[in-house]
Design a protein around this motif. Structure first.
Motif, mmCIF file in Angstrom:
data_model
loop_
_atom_site.group_PDB
_atom_site.id
_atom_site.type_symbol
_atom_site.label_atom_id
_atom_site.label_comp_id
_atom_site.label_asym_id
_atom_site.label_seq_id
_atom_site.Cartn_x
_atom_site.Cartn_y
_atom_site.Cartn_z
ATOM 1 N N PRO A 136 -6.941 -6.590 6.379
ATOM 2 C CA PRO A 136 -6.744 -6.528 4.917
ATOM 3 C C PRO A 136 -5.587 -5.574 4.605
ATOM 4 O O PRO A 136 -5.383 -4.585 5.309
ATOM 5 N N ARG A 137 -4.864 -5.894 3.577
ATOM 6 C CA ARG A 137 -3.743 -5.034 3.189
ATOM 7 C C ARG A 137 -3.832 -4.759 1.691
ATOM 8 O O ARG A 137 -4.116 -5.665 0.902
ATOM 9 N N LEU A 138 -3.542 -3.516 1.348
ATOM 10 C CA LEU A 138 -3.632 -3.082 -0.044
ATOM 11 C C LEU A 138 -2.344 -2.380 -0.439
ATOM 12 O O LEU A 138 -1.892 -1.454 0.246
ATOM 13 N N SER A 139 -1.763 -2.850 -1.538
ATOM 14 C CA SER A 139 -0.516 -2.266 -2.034
ATOM 15 C C SER A 139 -0.753 -1.706 -3.432
ATOM 16 O O SER A 139 -1.354 -2.371 -4.281
ATOM 17 N N VAL A 140 -0.291 -0.485 -3.664
ATOM 18 C CA VAL A 140 -0.383 0.156 -4.980
ATOM 19 C C VAL A 140 1.040 0.339 -5.500
ATOM 20 O O VAL A 140 1.855 1.020 -4.866
ATOM 21 N N ARG A 141 1.324 -0.279 -6.633
ATOM 22 C CA ARG A 141 2.678 -0.238 -7.193
ATOM 23 C C ARG A 141 2.666 0.487 -8.529
ATOM 24 O O ARG A 141 1.776 0.282 -9.352
ATOM 25 N N LEU A 142 3.680 1.305 -8.739
ATOM 26 C CA LEU A 142 3.843 2.032 -9.998
ATOM 27 C C LEU A 142 4.827 1.285 -10.889
ATOM 28 O O LEU A 142 5.947 0.976 -10.458
ATOM 29 N N ALA A 143 4.413 1.008 -12.124
ATOM 30 C CA ALA A 143 5.327 0.368 -13.067
ATOM 31 C C ALA A 143 6.528 1.265 -13.351
ATOM 32 O O ALA A 143 7.639 0.779 -13.561
ATOM 33 N N ARG A 144 6.267 2.571 -13.322
ATOM 34 C CA ARG A 144 7.355 3.525 -13.540
ATOM 35 C C ARG A 144 7.228 4.628 -12.485
ATOM 36 O O ARG A 144 6.493 5.595 -12.673
ATOM 37 N N PRO A 145 7.921 4.490 -11.363
ATOM 38 C CA PRO A 145 7.823 5.510 -10.310
ATOM 39 C C PRO A 145 8.207 6.886 -10.834
ATOM 40 O O PRO A 145 9.161 7.045 -11.587
#
Length: 341
Positions: A136-145
């Motif tokens: 399983p892979r999980l990615s957390v992305r920030l709309a505004r880094p």
């Protein structure tokens, strides 16, 4: 220290590692006579403890008690890191279903074996490669880094370099929390299954609205207002003052009567001017006390009447304003009730 744990290396990996070492031995030329054994030294306490934990972990693993077995093997490898111990720990975590953890440990096993020029490196790499399709892979992305935003995955901080990267994780449920100073936090829970890829999008925390304040609970019957408005409250207060005035008037009246009787007795039996003066003084004192009694009764009576009126008369506009004004004259005293009812 290595000689103490050499015998556990072949049993440390999964069955595939054991078979691989057996095939390799069958293809070799007849072995040369073994060299004379090197002198051994007594193992250190850490190595001895690691060996005992390894054996306990192996027995627990054979019994299918994965949680206890993995704990024993992990502690053993911490005390005395060994290729076989880590390989068996990886197999234990694989049996537990912790695929990403097992994958990392197989890769570390391969690295240790390569550094030691051990043939089991290839088998460890094969086991890691076999797990990759199901990771399983999980990615957390920030709309505004932003450097101010901190992201936590099940209370462990996600390294900034892992943000936006599909990181292998064990199957399970994860709570993602994003925080920044003086901003509302963003919180979401996600479940990741074997072979799935999940993405969590963290919105711009500057655009999030602060969570609403919790609604005030509905008042219960005992907390409900009593229904006493300003008018009735004033009525109760005025009536209370009136009752206190009646009590004061009664006490003062009783004292005045006693003083008066004593002054009469002195006046009737006085034989000297001094004794007669004392009687007259006591009579004046009785008169003053009687005045206090009169005022008390007057104020008390007026207060009781005004309080009853405020409580009994229907509410009117504007709200009533009342006052009690006592007065004293040469002939006694009394009270006047002033106000709007």
């Amino acid at each position: 220290m290595r000689s103490v744990v050499d015998h556990r290396l072949t049993s440390a990996l999964t069955l595939a590692l054991v078979l691989a070492s057996g095939v390799a031995a069958a293809q070799e030329e007849p072995p040369a006579p073994p060299p004379a054994p090197a002198p051994t030294t007594a193992p250190s306490p850490e190595a001895a403890r690691a060996e005992a934990l390894f054996q306990e972990g192996k027995e627990l693993l054979d019994a299918g008690r994965f949680v206890e077995a993995c704990d024993k093997l992990a502690e053993s490898d911490k005390l005395d890191p060994a290729i076989g111990t880590l390989g068996l720990l990886a197999a234990c975590h694989e049996g537990q279903g912790r695929l990403a953890t097992a994958w990392r440990e197989y890769k570390e096993t391969a690295a240790r074996a390569e550094a030691a020029k051990d043939d089991r490196a290839a088998v460890a790499r094969e086991r890691a490669a076999a797990l990759e399709p199901n990771l399983p892979r999980l990615s957390v992305r920030l709309a505004r880094p932003s450097a101010e935003v901190e992201v936590f995955r099940n209370r462990e901080r996600v390294p900034p370099e892992d943000l936006g990267v599909a990181v292998p994780v064990d199957p399970g449920t994860y709570e993602i929390v994003a925080r920044a100073p003086r901003r509302p936090e963003h919180r979401v829970t996600i479940t990741v299954k074997p072979g799935a890829q999940a993405v969590v999008e963290v919105p711009d925390l500057d655009r999030l609205e602060a969570p609403p304040s919790p609604a005030a609970p509905a008042p219960s019957a005992k907390d409900a207002p009593s229904g006493l408005g300003p008018r009735r409250t004033a009525g109760l207060i005025v009536a209370g003052v009136g009752l206190a005035g009646v009590v004061v008037g009664g006490v003062a009246g009783a004292v005045a009567l006693g003083q008066n009787r004593e002054s009469i007795a002195i006046h009737e039996h006085c034989s000297t001017s001094a004794e007669c003066d004392e009687g007259r003084a006591l009579r004046q004192k009785a008169f003053r006390t009687a005045t206090v009694s009169t005022v008390g009764f007057a104020v008390g009576g007026a207060g009781l009447v005004a309080g009853v009126l405020l409580l009994a008369i229907p509410k009117a506009k504007p709200e009533p304003r009342t006052a009690i004004a006592p007065f004293v004259s040469g002939n006694g005293g009394g009270a006047v009730v002033l106000g709007q009812f």
